[in-house]
Design a protein around this motif. Structure first.
Motif, PDB file in Angstrom:
ATOM      1  N   TYR A 279       0.839  -1.204   0.000  1.00  0.00           N
ATOM      2  CA  TYR A 279       0.000   0.000   0.000  1.00  0.00           C
ATOM      3  C   TYR A 279       0.872   1.252   0.000  1.00  0.00           C
ATOM      4  O   TYR A 279       0.652   2.173  -0.801  1.00  0.00           O
ATOM      5  CB  TYR A 279      -0.948   0.037   1.201  1.00  0.00           C
ATOM      6  CG  TYR A 279      -1.675   1.356   1.258  1.00  0.00           C
ATOM      7  CD1 TYR A 279      -2.855   1.543   0.551  1.00  0.00           C
ATOM      8  CD2 TYR A 279      -1.146   2.439   1.950  1.00  0.00           C
ATOM      9  CE1 TYR A 279      -3.494   2.767   0.544  1.00  0.00           C
ATOM     10  CE2 TYR A 279      -1.772   3.677   1.945  1.00  0.00           C
ATOM     11  CZ  TYR A 279      -2.940   3.840   1.243  1.00  0.00           C
ATOM     12  OH  TYR A 279      -3.563   5.069   1.212  1.00  0.00           O
ATOM     13  N   CYS A 280       1.828   1.318   0.917  1.00  0.00           N
ATOM     14  CA  CYS A 280       2.671   2.516   1.005  1.00  0.00           C
ATOM     15  C   CYS A 280       3.396   2.770  -0.319  1.00  0.00           C
ATOM     16  O   CYS A 280       3.489   3.912  -0.780  1.00  0.00           O
ATOM     17  CB  CYS A 280       3.664   2.395   2.152  1.00  0.00           C
ATOM     18  SG  CYS A 280       2.905   2.469   3.801  1.00  0.00           S
ATOM     19  N   ALA A 281       3.888   1.709  -0.936  1.00  0.00           N
ATOM     20  CA  ALA A 281       4.563   1.857  -2.229  1.00  0.00           C
ATOM     21  C   ALA A 281       3.607   2.394  -3.294  1.00  0.00           C
ATOM     22  O   ALA A 281       4.013   3.159  -4.173  1.00  0.00           O
ATOM     23  CB  ALA A 281       5.156   0.528  -2.671  1.00  0.00           C
ATOM     24  N   SER A 282       2.332   2.032  -3.192  1.00  0.00           N
ATOM     25  CA  SER A 282       1.351   2.457  -4.204  1.00  0.00           C
ATOM     26  C   SER A 282       1.096   3.955  -4.156  1.00  0.00           C
ATOM     27  O   SER A 282       0.611   4.539  -5.136  1.00  0.00           O
ATOM     28  CB  SER A 282       0.029   1.700  -4.017  1.00  0.00           C
ATOM     29  OG  SER A 282      -0.735   2.237  -2.940  1.00  0.00           O
ATOM     30  N   VAL A 283       1.403   4.594  -3.020  1.00  0.00           N
ATOM     31  CA  VAL A 283       1.240   6.046  -2.895  1.00  0.00           C
ATOM     32  C   VAL A 283       2.609   6.732  -2.787  1.00  0.00           C
ATOM     33  O   VAL A 283       2.728   7.829  -2.256  1.00  0.00           O
ATOM     34  CB  VAL A 283       0.334   6.405  -1.689  1.00  0.00           C
ATOM     35  CG1 VAL A 283      -1.104   5.982  -1.959  1.00  0.00           C
ATOM     36  CG2 VAL A 283       0.839   5.784  -0.389  1.00  0.00           C
ATOM     37  N   ASN A 284       3.622   6.036  -3.286  1.00  0.00           N
ATOM     38  CA  ASN A 284       4.993   6.562  -3.316  1.00  0.00           C
ATOM     39  C   ASN A 284       5.531   6.901  -1.931  1.00  0.00           C
ATOM     40  O   ASN A 284       6.209   7.906  -1.729  1.00  0.00           O
ATOM     41  CB  ASN A 284       5.076   7.790  -4.230  1.00  0.00           C
ATOM     42  CG  ASN A 284       4.719   7.461  -5.660  1.00  0.00           C
ATOM     43  OD1 ASN A 284       5.218   6.498  -6.232  1.00  0.00           O
ATOM     44  ND2 ASN A 284       3.833   8.251  -6.245  1.00  0.00           N
ATOM     45  N   LYS A 285       5.198   6.024  -1.000  1.00  0.00           N
ATOM     46  CA  LYS A 285       5.690   6.174   0.364  1.00  0.00           C
ATOM     47  C   LYS A 285       6.272   4.840   0.820  1.00  0.00           C
ATOM     48  O   LYS A 285       6.480   3.936   0.016  1.00  0.00           O
ATOM     49  CB  LYS A 285       4.569   6.635   1.300  1.00  0.00           C
ATOM     50  CG  LYS A 285       4.007   8.017   0.957  1.00  0.00           C
ATOM     51  CD  LYS A 285       2.906   8.427   1.902  1.00  0.00           C
ATOM     52  CE  LYS A 285       2.302   9.766   1.528  1.00  0.00           C
ATOM     53  NZ  LYS A 285       1.212  10.182   2.452  1.00  0.00           N
ATOM     54  N   ARG A 286       6.530   4.707   2.107  1.00  0.00           N
ATOM     55  CA  ARG A 286       7.111   3.498   2.674  1.00  0.00           C
ATOM     56  C   ARG A 286       6.624   3.374   4.111  1.00  0.00           C
ATOM     57  O   ARG A 286       6.057   4.319   4.677  1.00  0.00           O
ATOM     58  CB  ARG A 286       8.640   3.585   2.657  1.00  0.00           C
ATOM     59  CG  ARG A 286       9.182   4.787   3.432  1.00  0.00           C
ATOM     60  CD  ARG A 286      10.689   4.808   3.495  1.00  0.00           C
ATOM     61  NE  ARG A 286      11.200   6.010   4.125  1.00  0.00           N
ATOM     62  CZ  ARG A 286      11.274   6.235   5.430  1.00  0.00           C
ATOM     63  NH1 ARG A 286      10.818   5.329   6.286  1.00  0.00           N
ATOM     64  NH2 ARG A 286      11.783   7.363   5.908  1.00  0.00           N
ATOM     65  N   LEU A 287       6.857   2.218   4.712  1.00  0.00           N
ATOM     66  CA  LEU A 287       6.605   2.084   6.144  1.00  0.00           C
ATOM     67  C   LEU A 287       7.709   2.812   6.910  1.00  0.00           C
ATOM     68  O   LEU A 287       8.874   2.787   6.495  1.00  0.00           O
ATOM     69  CB  LEU A 287       6.595   0.614   6.558  1.00  0.00           C
ATOM     70  CG  LEU A 287       5.385  -0.225   6.161  1.00  0.00           C
ATOM     71  CD1 LEU A 287       5.611  -1.676   6.578  1.00  0.00           C
ATOM     72  CD2 LEU A 287       4.106   0.302   6.798  1.00  0.00           C
ATOM     73  N   PRO A 288       7.368   3.433   8.029  1.00  0.00           N
ATOM     74  CA  PRO A 288       8.426   4.036   8.857  1.00  0.00           C
ATOM     75  C   PRO A 288       9.236   2.962   9.571  1.00  0.00           C
ATOM     76  O   PRO A 288       8.787   1.825   9.725  1.00  0.00           O
ATOM     77  CB  PRO A 288       7.643   4.888   9.857  1.00  0.00           C
ATOM     78  CG  PRO A 288       6.301   4.237   9.949  1.00  0.00           C
ATOM     79  CD  PRO A 288       6.026   3.645   8.587  1.00  0.00           C
ATOM     80  N   THR A 289      10.426   3.330   9.994  1.00  0.00           N
ATOM     81  CA  THR A 289      11.244   2.430  10.802  1.00  0.00           C
ATOM     82  C   THR A 289      10.860   2.588  12.273  1.00  0.00           C
ATOM     83  O   THR A 289      10.183   3.547  12.660  1.00  0.00           O
ATOM     84  CB  THR A 289      12.735   2.733  10.648  1.00  0.00           C
ATOM     85  OG1 THR A 289      12.997   4.046  11.192  1.00  0.00           O
ATOM     86  CG2 THR A 289      13.163   2.679   9.190  1.00  0.00           C
ATOM     87  N   GLU A 290      11.348   1.670  13.076  1.00  0.00           N
ATOM     88  CA  GLU A 290      11.030   1.739  14.504  1.00  0.00           C
ATOM     89  C   GLU A 290      11.587   3.000  15.151  1.00  0.00           C
ATOM     90  O   GLU A 290      10.904   3.647  15.946  1.00  0.00           O
ATOM     91  CB  GLU A 290      11.571   0.504  15.226  1.00  0.00           C
ATOM     92  CG  GLU A 290      11.225   0.505  16.699  1.00  0.00           C
ATOM     93  CD  GLU A 290      11.597  -0.784  17.415  1.00  0.00           C
ATOM     94  OE1 GLU A 290      11.030  -1.028  18.492  1.00  0.00           O
ATOM     95  OE2 GLU A 290      12.442  -1.538  16.908  1.00  0.00           O
ATOM     96  N   ILE A 291      12.802   3.375  14.819  1.00  0.00           N
ATOM     97  CA  ILE A 291      13.384   4.552  15.468  1.00  0.00           C
ATOM     98  C   ILE A 291      12.690   5.832  15.012  1.00  0.00           C
ATOM     99  O   ILE A 291      12.548   6.782  15.782  1.00  0.00           O
ATOM    100  CB  ILE A 291      14.913   4.623  15.248  1.00  0.00           C
ATOM    101  CG1 ILE A 291      15.529   5.581  16.275  1.00  0.00           C
ATOM    102  CG2 ILE A 291      15.261   4.989  13.832  1.00  0.00           C
ATOM    103  CD1 ILE A 291      17.037   5.532  16.337  1.00  0.00           C
ATOM    104  N   GLU A 292      12.212   5.861  13.769  1.00  0.00           N
ATOM    105  CA  GLU A 292      11.450   7.027  13.303  1.00  0.00           C
ATOM    106  C   GLU A 292      10.146   7.144  14.083  1.00  0.00           C
ATOM    107  O   GLU A 292       9.778   8.227  14.552  1.00  0.00           O
ATOM    108  CB  GLU A 292      11.168   6.911  11.809  1.00  0.00           C
ATOM    109  CG  GLU A 292      12.394   7.142  10.934  1.00  0.00           C
ATOM    110  CD  GLU A 292      12.139   6.837   9.466  1.00  0.00           C
ATOM    111  OE1 GLU A 292      12.903   7.347   8.633  1.00  0.00           O
ATOM    112  OE2 GLU A 292      11.176   6.098   9.151  1.00  0.00           O
ATOM    113  N   TRP A 293       9.442   6.023  14.217  1.00  0.00           N
ATOM    114  CA  TRP A 293       8.173   6.040  14.946  1.00  0.00           C
ATOM    115  C   TRP A 293       8.403   6.482  16.388  1.00  0.00           C
ATOM    116  O   TRP A 293       7.672   7.325  16.914  1.00  0.00           O
ATOM    117  CB  TRP A 293       7.527   4.656  14.920  1.00  0.00           C
ATOM    118  CG  TRP A 293       6.148   4.631  15.514  1.00  0.00           C
ATOM    119  CD1 TRP A 293       4.961   4.736  14.851  1.00  0.00           C
ATOM    120  CD2 TRP A 293       5.817   4.534  16.911  1.00  0.00           C
ATOM    121  NE1 TRP A 293       3.916   4.701  15.743  1.00  0.00           N
ATOM    122  CE2 TRP A 293       4.413   4.579  17.011  1.00  0.00           C
ATOM    123  CE3 TRP A 293       6.570   4.408  18.072  1.00  0.00           C
ATOM    124  CZ2 TRP A 293       3.743   4.508  18.234  1.00  0.00           C
ATOM    125  CZ3 TRP A 293       5.899   4.339  19.304  1.00  0.00           C
ATOM    126  CH2 TRP A 293       4.513   4.375  19.371  1.00  0.00           C
TER     127      TRP A 293
END
Length: 201
Positions: free
Chosen positions: A60-74
């Protein structure tokens, strides 16, 4: 520590995910007719999508030109530079999150937070940054970091077991909603208590 990134204001909703299915870029999650607590097929489109696997979340995230966040970002967005116990501060308040409930809640109906503080306080220092919602509760969020019981490593995308953070609507203990509580989910698994939000560089 990490490069600049933006995190979505809310968790991905069922309505958002349905659009991705209709476009042919996303596969269907487990439905409400197959498992109690799943939103797909019968849920309110304003509630977060759940019962998706980490693979589906990445798609899904790739379909909107995004990605999942990493744990340290969250964790940085949830705790901020004040290292708060909860996204809104150090004192637990169950009214500020969708928690100990019988189902998910509509996104954006609980506390507005930013960097470990109530948004109204945080925006005095960061007036150009908008609030984040549901970092605690509603659905626990899938992160693109391989789960390690002893700690985390942002340089290891999840391929076996992904970290999940934030607690959910089904959490009974406020500890699960803390900014430091960690759990995991297999890349091939799903849960009514688990959803996601996207990030971008």
């Amino acid at each position: 520590m990490f490069k600049k990134f933006q995190l979505d204001q809310t968790e991905v909703t069922l309505g958002d995910y349905n659009k991705c299915i209709e476009s042919g870029k996303c596969s269907k999650p487990v439905s409400a007719y197959d498992e109690t607590g799943c939103e797909y097929g019968a849920g309110d489109p304003r509630h977060p999508v759940n019962c998706v696997t980490p693979v589906q979340a990445k798609e899904y995230c790739a379909s909107v030109n995004k990605r999942l966040p990493t744990e340290i970002e969250w964790e940085y967005v949830a705790k901020g530079i004040v290292y708060s116990d909860y996204p809104w501060g150090n004192t637990f308040d169950g009214t500020l999150a969708c928690y100990n409930n019988d189902k998910t809640c509509m996104v954006g109906t609980h506390a507005e937070t930013l960097l470990g503080m109530p948004y109204q306080e945080a925006k005095k220092n960061w007036p150009n940054v908008g609030p984040l919602l549901d970092l605690a509760g509603n659905v626990a969020e899938i992160l693109d970091s391989e789960y390690k019981p002893a700690g985390y490593n942002t340089n290891t995308p999840c391929t076996g077991s992904c970290v999940i953070r934030g607690g959910s609507w089904s959490s009974k203990s406020n500890r699960e909603l803390s900014t430091t509580h960690r759990s995991s989910i297999s890349v091939a698994d799903h849960s009514p208590a688990v959803g996601f939000r996207c990030a971008r560089d």
